[in-house]
Design an enzyme around this catalytic site. Structure first.
Site, PDB file in Angstrom:
ATOM      1  N   HIS A   1       0.819  -1.213   0.000  1.00 47.43           N
ATOM      2  CA  HIS A   1       0.000   0.000   0.000  1.00 47.43           C
ATOM      3  C   HIS A   1       0.853   1.263   0.000  1.00 47.43           C
ATOM      4  O   HIS A   1       0.428   2.308  -0.456  1.00 47.43           O
ATOM      5  CB  HIS A   1      -0.904   0.045   1.227  1.00 47.43           C
ATOM      6  CG  HIS A   1      -1.744  -1.163   1.400  1.00 47.43           C
ATOM      7  ND1 HIS A   1      -2.831  -1.431   0.591  1.00 47.43           N
ATOM      8  CD2 HIS A   1      -1.655  -2.203   2.252  1.00 47.43           C
ATOM      9  CE1 HIS A   1      -3.376  -2.572   0.956  1.00 47.43           C
ATOM     10  NE2 HIS A   1      -2.683  -3.064   1.954  1.00 47.43           N
TER      11      HIS A   1
ATOM     12  N   HIS B   1       4.984   6.871   6.600  1.00 46.80           N
ATOM     13  CA  HIS B   1       4.663   6.334   5.278  1.00 46.80           C
ATOM     14  C   HIS B   1       4.284   7.477   4.348  1.00 46.80           C
ATOM     15  O   HIS B   1       4.209   8.628   4.786  1.00 46.80           O
ATOM     16  CB  HIS B   1       3.560   5.276   5.374  1.00 46.80           C
ATOM     17  CG  HIS B   1       2.254   5.852   5.830  1.00 46.80           C
ATOM     18  ND1 HIS B   1       1.834   5.813   7.128  1.00 46.80           N
ATOM     19  CD2 HIS B   1       1.281   6.503   5.154  1.00 46.80           C
ATOM     20  CE1 HIS B   1       0.668   6.418   7.230  1.00 46.80           C
ATOM     21  NE2 HIS B   1       0.309   6.856   6.044  1.00 46.80           N
TER      22      HIS B   1
ATOM     23  N   HIS C   1       2.047   8.900   0.675  1.00 47.55           N
ATOM     24  CA  HIS C   1       0.996   8.776  -0.350  1.00 47.55           C
ATOM     25  C   HIS C   1       1.481   9.545  -1.564  1.00 47.55           C
ATOM     26  O   HIS C   1       1.955  10.670  -1.430  1.00 47.55           O
ATOM     27  CB  HIS C   1      -0.315   9.372   0.157  1.00 47.55           C
ATOM     28  CG  HIS C   1      -0.810   8.704   1.403  1.00 47.55           C
ATOM     29  ND1 HIS C   1      -1.577   7.569   1.384  1.00 47.55           N
ATOM     30  CD2 HIS C   1      -0.599   8.999   2.712  1.00 47.55           C
ATOM     31  CE1 HIS C   1      -1.838   7.196   2.627  1.00 47.55           C
ATOM     32  NE2 HIS C   1      -1.251   8.044   3.454  1.00 47.55           N
TER      33      HIS C   1
ATOM     34  N   HIS D   1       3.231  10.949   6.066  1.00 46.83           N
ATOM     35  CA  HIS D   1       2.511  10.839   7.337  1.00 46.83           C
ATOM     36  C   HIS D   1       3.436  10.265   8.400  1.00 46.83           C
ATOM     37  O   HIS D   1       3.982   9.172   8.222  1.00 46.83           O
ATOM     38  CB  HIS D   1       1.276   9.948   7.178  1.00 46.83           C
ATOM     39  CG  HIS D   1       0.168  10.624   6.429  1.00 46.83           C
ATOM     40  ND1 HIS D   1      -0.882   9.954   5.858  1.00 46.83           N
ATOM     41  CD2 HIS D   1      -0.042  11.947   6.197  1.00 46.83           C
ATOM     42  CE1 HIS D   1      -1.697  10.842   5.295  1.00 46.83           C
ATOM     43  NE2 HIS D   1      -1.215  12.051   5.477  1.00 46.83           N
TER      44      HIS D   1
ATOM     45  N   THR E   1     -12.162   4.001  10.023  1.00 50.38           N
ATOM     46  CA  THR E   1     -13.324   3.164   9.697  1.00 50.38           C
ATOM     47  C   THR E   1     -13.135   1.759  10.251  1.00 50.38           C
ATOM     48  O   THR E   1     -13.401   0.775   9.595  1.00 50.38           O
ATOM     49  CB  THR E   1     -13.557   3.101   8.180  1.00 50.38           C
ATOM     50  OG1 THR E   1     -12.337   2.710   7.571  1.00 50.38           O
ATOM     51  CG2 THR E   1     -14.008   4.422   7.641  1.00 50.38           C
TER      52      THR E   1
HETATM   53 ZN   LIG Z   1      -1.403   7.959   5.473  1.00 51.14          ZN
END
Ligand SMILES: [Zn+2]
Ligand SMILES: *[C@@H]1O[C@H](CO)[C@@H](O)[C@H](O)[C@H]1NC(C)=O
Length: 258
Positions: free
Chosen positions: A56, A88, A90, A113, A199
């Site tokens: 991811h 990490h 994005h 992040h 979530t």
């Molecule tokens: Zn993140």
């Protein structure tokens, strides 16, 4: 989006951290709250400093610093003391930008992040179920045409991305590195802050977000290294960001300089 390590699980469980906010200065509530206080951010991280392609993102698990403590943050709108756990990123692709937050309508090329856990809780998994469990610092990275790079810390990390192209591959980042090296020279006095939710089954609002207004400039050739990573199915790992969510009336605070 970020990833909560689950001790009992093989690998990683993906949790949605409710990131991806559309922030415009006009909507933000300007307040003179304190700056973030960084402790041990100036200390060398112990080795080995490992980076892994978890399918991811490129994820770095943060070790203790050279005084045997964790790097930690307080202040801002943080409800406690939060220890740095992992970093990490994005990102987008050769023709798209990949930050999760937009600041005044602008999407940045990459968003870093830095995930912190409230010292009150033993694990990130436990903290992710608590309203005051996690604090994430968001730092925007901007690709610039320049060939010259001054960001020693981030460049050392980006230089290792070719070693984690394959899913589940890992590499170590050698040499002295501090958390401040990751922040580069951004001005940490200017930031936005809001509560985000996970979530997870009980939808706990567990992340206090701190997103810095200032951005780090990096040569485009360095940022391009993210786009070569591959996911679990050996497909390009690109555009690993969540689209901005409606603010839904939640307050977003902007620190005004006192
Ligand atoms: Zn993140
Ligand atoms: C987050 O929510 C808590 C509880 O409602 C509140 O006290 C705090 O001020 C909020 N923080 C931010 C940054 O909105």
């Amino acid at each position: 989006m970020f990833f909560v390590p689950m001790v009992a699980m093989d690998g990683w469980m993906m949790a949605d951290d409710g990131g991806g906010g559309m922030v415009t200065s006009s909507q933000a509530i300007r307040k003179p709250f304190p700056r973030i206080r960084f402790t041990n951010y100036n200390r060398a991280l112990q080795s080995p400093l490992m980076m892994t392609n978890n399918g991811h993102t490129a994820n770095i698990v943060l070790p203790l610093t050279n005084n045997g403590q964790r790097a930690f943050i307080e202040g801002g709108l943080l409800p406690g003391t939060f220890e740095a756990q992992s970093v990490h990123f994005h990102w987008g692709s050769a023709n798209s930008r990949g930050s999760e937050h937009l600041i005044n309508g602008q999407r940045y090329d990459v968003e870093m992040h830095i995930v912190h856990k409230n010292v009150r809780y033993a694990t990130v998994a436990e903290a992710s179920l608590r309203s005051d469990g996690l604090a994430v610092l968001g730092v925007m990275l901007q690709a610039v045409p320049s060939l010259i790079s001054t960001h020693f810390g981030l460049n050392r990390i980006l230089d290792r991305l070719p070693q984690v192209i394959e899913y589940q591959s890992s590499t170590t980042i050698a040499g002295r590195l501090t958390m401040n090296d990751l922040l580069g020279d951004i001005s940490t006095g200017r930031f936005y802050s809001y509560n985000g939710s996970l979530t997870t089954p009980d939808c706990a609002e567990s992340v206090t977000w701190t997103v810095f207004s200032d951005s780090v400039k990096l040569p485009r050739r360095q940022v391009a290294k993210f786009w070569d990573l591959l996911d679990e199915r050996s497909l390009p790992l690109i555009n690993n960001y969540r689209n901005p969510q409606e603010i839904n009336g939640r307050p977003i605070f902007q620190r005004t300089l006192i």
